[in-house]
Design a protein around this motif. Sequence first.
Motif, PDB file in Angstrom:
ATOM      1  N   LEU A 149      -3.656   6.648   1.645  1.00 47.02           N
ATOM      2  CA  LEU A 149      -3.619   5.860   2.609  1.00 47.02           C
ATOM      3  C   LEU A 149      -2.488   5.123   3.063  1.00 47.02           C
ATOM      4  O   LEU A 149      -2.102   5.173   4.146  1.00 47.02           O
ATOM      5  N   GLY A 316     -15.127  -4.132  -1.068  1.00 38.35           N
ATOM      6  CA  GLY A 316     -13.800  -4.638  -1.340  1.00 38.35           C
ATOM      7  C   GLY A 316     -12.971  -4.881  -0.324  1.00 38.35           C
ATOM      8  O   GLY A 316     -11.963  -5.615  -0.111  1.00 38.35           O
ATOM      9  N   SER A 317     -12.912  -3.957   0.763  1.00 40.12           N
ATOM     10  CA  SER A 317     -11.791  -3.890   1.726  1.00 40.12           C
ATOM     11  C   SER A 317     -12.141  -4.902   2.808  1.00 40.12           C
ATOM     12  O   SER A 317     -11.198  -5.441   3.464  1.00 40.12           O
ATOM     13  N   ILE A 320     -12.577  -9.591   1.514  1.00 39.29           N
ATOM     14  CA  ILE A 320     -11.408 -10.109   1.295  1.00 39.29           C
ATOM     15  C   ILE A 320     -10.194 -10.202   2.452  1.00 39.29           C
ATOM     16  O   ILE A 320      -9.589 -11.188   2.772  1.00 39.29           O
ATOM     17  N   THR A 321     -10.228  -9.044   3.138  1.00 38.18           N
ATOM     18  CA  THR A 321      -9.452  -8.919   4.040  1.00 38.18           C
ATOM     19  C   THR A 321      -9.553  -9.694   5.227  1.00 38.18           C
ATOM     20  O   THR A 321      -8.739 -10.529   5.635  1.00 38.18           O
ATOM     21  N   SER A 382      -8.107 -14.698 -10.437  1.00 36.34           N
ATOM     22  CA  SER A 382      -7.699 -13.434 -10.257  1.00 36.34           C
ATOM     23  C   SER A 382      -7.729 -12.639 -11.593  1.00 36.34           C
ATOM     24  O   SER A 382      -8.191 -13.144 -12.583  1.00 36.34           O
ATOM     25  N   THR A 383      -7.462 -11.355 -11.313  1.00 38.76           N
ATOM     26  CA  THR A 383      -7.355 -10.399 -12.924  1.00 38.76           C
ATOM     27  C   THR A 383      -8.634 -10.628 -13.855  1.00 38.76           C
ATOM     28  O   THR A 383      -8.372 -11.247 -14.887  1.00 38.76           O
ATOM     29  N   LEU A 468      -2.216 -12.880  -5.953  1.00 35.67           N
ATOM     30  CA  LEU A 468      -3.350 -12.623  -4.858  1.00 35.67           C
ATOM     31  C   LEU A 468      -3.715 -11.453  -5.287  1.00 35.67           C
ATOM     32  O   LEU A 468      -4.931 -11.023  -5.065  1.00 35.67           O
ATOM     33  N   CYS A 474      -4.010  -2.685 -12.735  1.00 38.09           N
ATOM     34  CA  CYS A 474      -5.073  -2.751 -11.765  1.00 38.09           C
ATOM     35  C   CYS A 474      -4.865  -3.595 -10.558  1.00 38.09           C
ATOM     36  O   CYS A 474      -5.895  -3.598  -9.741  1.00 38.09           O
ATOM     37  N   TYR A 481      -2.266  -1.224   2.739  1.00 34.39           N
ATOM     38  CA  TYR A 481      -2.889  -1.115   4.076  1.00 34.39           C
ATOM     39  C   TYR A 481      -3.483  -2.562   4.560  1.00 34.39           C
ATOM     40  O   TYR A 481      -3.338  -3.084   5.721  1.00 34.39           O
TER      41      TYR A 481
HETATM   42  C1  HEM Z   1      -6.212  -9.549   1.510  1.00 36.06           C
HETATM   43  C2  HEM Z   1      -6.947  -8.469   1.009  1.00 36.06           C
HETATM   44  C3  HEM Z   1      -7.086  -8.333  -0.390  1.00 36.06           C
HETATM   45  C4  HEM Z   1      -6.826  -8.981  -1.349  1.00 36.06           C
HETATM   46  C5  HEM Z   1      -6.357 -10.492  -1.564  1.00 36.06           C
HETATM   47  C6  HEM Z   1      -7.307  -8.037  -2.473  1.00 36.06           C
HETATM   48  C7  HEM Z   1      -7.261  -8.398  -3.923  1.00 36.06           C
HETATM   49  C8  HEM Z   1      -7.808  -7.913  -5.008  1.00 36.06           C
HETATM   50  C9  HEM Z   1      -7.720  -8.132  -6.362  1.00 36.06           C
HETATM   51  C10 HEM Z   1      -7.074  -9.586  -6.821  1.00 36.06           C
HETATM   52  C11 HEM Z   1      -8.072  -7.020  -7.046  1.00 36.06           C
HETATM   53  C12 HEM Z   1      -8.211  -7.043  -8.503  1.00 36.06           C
HETATM   54  C13 HEM Z   1      -6.959  -6.731  -9.376  1.00 36.06           C
HETATM   55  C14 HEM Z   1      -6.856  -7.139 -10.812  1.00 36.06           C
HETATM   56  O1  HEM Z   1      -8.107  -7.596 -11.105  1.00 36.06           O
HETATM   57  O2  HEM Z   1      -5.968  -6.936 -11.354  1.00 36.06           O
HETATM   58  C15 HEM Z   1      -8.410  -5.812  -6.336  1.00 36.06           C
HETATM   59  C16 HEM Z   1      -8.800  -4.752  -6.660  1.00 36.06           C
HETATM   60  C17 HEM Z   1      -9.025  -3.850  -5.866  1.00 36.06           C
HETATM   61  N1  HEM Z   1      -8.649  -3.763  -4.310  1.00 36.06           N
HETATM   62 FE1  HEM Z   1      -8.210  -5.280  -3.368  1.00 36.06          FE
HETATM   63  N2  HEM Z   1      -7.490  -6.917  -2.189  1.00 36.06           N
HETATM   64  C18 HEM Z   1      -7.511  -6.805  -0.706  1.00 36.06           C
HETATM   65  C19 HEM Z   1      -7.835  -5.780   0.158  1.00 36.06           C
HETATM   66  C20 HEM Z   1      -7.952  -4.623  -0.310  1.00 36.06           C
HETATM   67  C21 HEM Z   1      -8.181  -3.442   0.602  1.00 36.06           C
HETATM   68  C22 HEM Z   1      -8.124  -3.477   1.935  1.00 36.06           C
HETATM   69  C23 HEM Z   1      -8.809  -2.482   0.054  1.00 36.06           C
HETATM   70  C24 HEM Z   1      -9.074  -0.950   0.360  1.00 36.06           C
HETATM   71  C25 HEM Z   1      -8.231  -0.193   1.311  1.00 36.06           C
HETATM   72  C26 HEM Z   1      -8.580  -2.796  -1.488  1.00 36.06           C
HETATM   73  C27 HEM Z   1      -9.188  -1.957  -2.592  1.00 36.06           C
HETATM   74  C28 HEM Z   1      -9.130  -2.485  -3.999  1.00 36.06           C
HETATM   75  C29 HEM Z   1      -9.579  -1.665  -4.980  1.00 36.06           C
HETATM   76  C30 HEM Z   1     -10.119  -0.056  -4.889  1.00 36.06           C
HETATM   77  C31 HEM Z   1      -9.461  -2.179  -6.086  1.00 36.06           C
HETATM   78  C32 HEM Z   1      -9.784  -2.003  -7.534  1.00 36.06           C
HETATM   79  C33 HEM Z   1      -8.531  -1.465  -8.069  1.00 36.06           C
HETATM   80  C34 HEM Z   1      -8.939  -1.017  -9.584  1.00 36.06           C
HETATM   81  O3  HEM Z   1      -9.967  -0.908  -9.937  1.00 36.06           O
HETATM   82  O4  HEM Z   1      -8.000  -0.655 -10.404  1.00 36.06           O
HETATM   83  N3  HEM Z   1      -8.427  -4.227  -1.675  1.00 36.06           N
HETATM   84  N4  HEM Z   1      -8.091  -6.374  -4.859  1.00 36.06           N
END
Ligand code: HEM
Length: 529
Positions: A149, A316-317, A320-321, A382-383, A468, A474, A481
């Motif tokens: 992506l 997820g997408s 939060i976005t 977070s985390t 953030l 992870c 994106y």
């Molecule tokens: C402002 C927007 C966003 C924020 C603040 C955010 C934040 C996060 C955080 C804090 C995590 C967990 C990481 C961890 O625990 O170490 C996460 C995981 C994830 N995010 Fe985002 N996210 C955002 C947007 C998106 C978007 C747009 C997508 C998809 C295009 C996405 C897909 C994912 C996925 C698939 C995971 C799981 C990763 C894994 O299993 O290793 N996120 N995100």
Amino acid sequence: MLLTTIYSSNLGNLLLSCISLAVIFFFLNRLASISKWFFSSPWHQSPLSLLKRRARAWAFLFRGTAIIEEEYTKADGNPFFVEVPENRYLIVSSWKHVKEIDSAPEHVLSLQGAAKELLQPKHTMSKFNWMDKRGAEGVPLIRTLRVMLTSHLPEVLPDIRRSLNVLMDDTFESLSTKDGKTVTAKLYPMVIKGIAYSNALAFFGEEFAKNEKFMKAGMDFIEQTLLIAEILRLLPKTLSEPVGRFLSSKLNSSQVLFETLLPVAQQRVDERERAKLGQKVPQHKDCIQWTMESAPKATPWSAERIVYELIALWFGSVHITSTTACFAIHDLCLHLEYIEPLRKEIESTGWEAFTQSGGKSFPLLDSFMKESARLTPVESVSTRRMALEPFHLSDGSGIVQPGEWICTAARGMMMDSSVFANPNEFQGFRFVDPLVLEKLDSNTDTLSQQNGGDSVKTNFTDIADWQLWGTGRCACPGRYYAAAVMKTMLGLFVTKYDMKLTDPDAVRYFSWRTFIYPFPGTKVTLSRR
Ligand code: HEM
């Protein structure tokens, strides 16, 4: 009593018996959990203190962000526990501890285990019951987002910008205006619609983005997931199964997503099989295809399995976005002095250079978004990881037992004065390279040269100095994106309108557990430039 009633086949009595049993189970469960907390806690002295602790655990639902902030301040950099109605979290804030969490194997600390408790996918995502351990069936989605992506951004960003432009114009036209130039609009519904549309376009293609039933279900799905998951988390396990089944049968937007995505995923699986036989099949560039192609070759995923993953991605997408983008637009309205330099940056750099950089350019806007998310993060922690086995911090300052969570004090850490000077002050250009700032007032051509190109560094997607996006292996794979689409949306707001909050003193958000949510009724006044 239940058996007697079954024998007498009286349905009313049977129902009453079930309810009485459920109530008894509920209280037994609460009692069991209270005694568990009581005996597992180092500070179990008097019934009064126990009651106080349980009251604070329940208050966490409404005051979670404030409670974490209070405990963070008291802990002075050390790990601290916070109790919530159904669990207990160990919250750390030193980077040394953050690294230890990241280094723990998945069978000890699990991101997926925590996400599963948080979202209750079995009842919110079309009966998709995740494994506790991340990666047990491969991690194709991570590659799909981080690699495919992200590299596809230069192709998809122009379409996203055009669609957002049209959506904004349509919303503007649909509202009544006194002078033909100014309208008052509810901001959050506008933002979530724009983000959902962009995501559908980028992940699945235009056909899905234009499918009104799919898009409506996609937006309802966010609220329904949050609602069902919250109810189930608060119920004892014995009740959560039947209540979950009941709620998911009534609030079934995930089913619409599932049924719309499945035939397309099935078609792709069929094409995959035909390609194996050497037949010529169409080429596709979207998340359905990339997820399928990135699944383990030895155990290829079924169409259903691919769709389950995409539904989780959708939640997820979008959530939060859109909330993060909404708070950034609030900040644009609250700090109007940044509007002119941002306009100058966007207009002198141009959307073309932005697209070519894959959404990395516009360093002033990048910094503004980072400052906004630093001071108004949607999530206080977070985390998040759930312990599947006991886990000790190496210096003995904390231990979590299986089922408990460990996480980082994201909000508190973003206010750390040793990392961010004058952390309470909003400094929109705090993360801008001083060289770029110097050019700002003088030579716009130089500014635009600095802004274009592939080598542009973005601070917003960096993971080194803030939490953030989570941590290490992870860390959010969708962040490039997310940053690009948020910049596109904010850039359009800034260049199309003069804007302000219609009532700047009104409360803009409420807190639930660890996150804040913008009030959907908050209005902005937009004047066409
Ligand atoms: C402002 C927007 C966003 C924020 C603040 C955010 C934040 C996060 C955080 C804090 C995590 C967990 C990481 C961890 O625990 O170490 C996460 C995981 C994830 N995010 Fe985002 N996210 C955002 C947007 C998106 C978007 C747009 C997508 C998809 C295009 C996405 C897909 C994912 C996925 C698939 C995971 C799981 C990763 C894994 O299993 O290793 N996120 N995100």
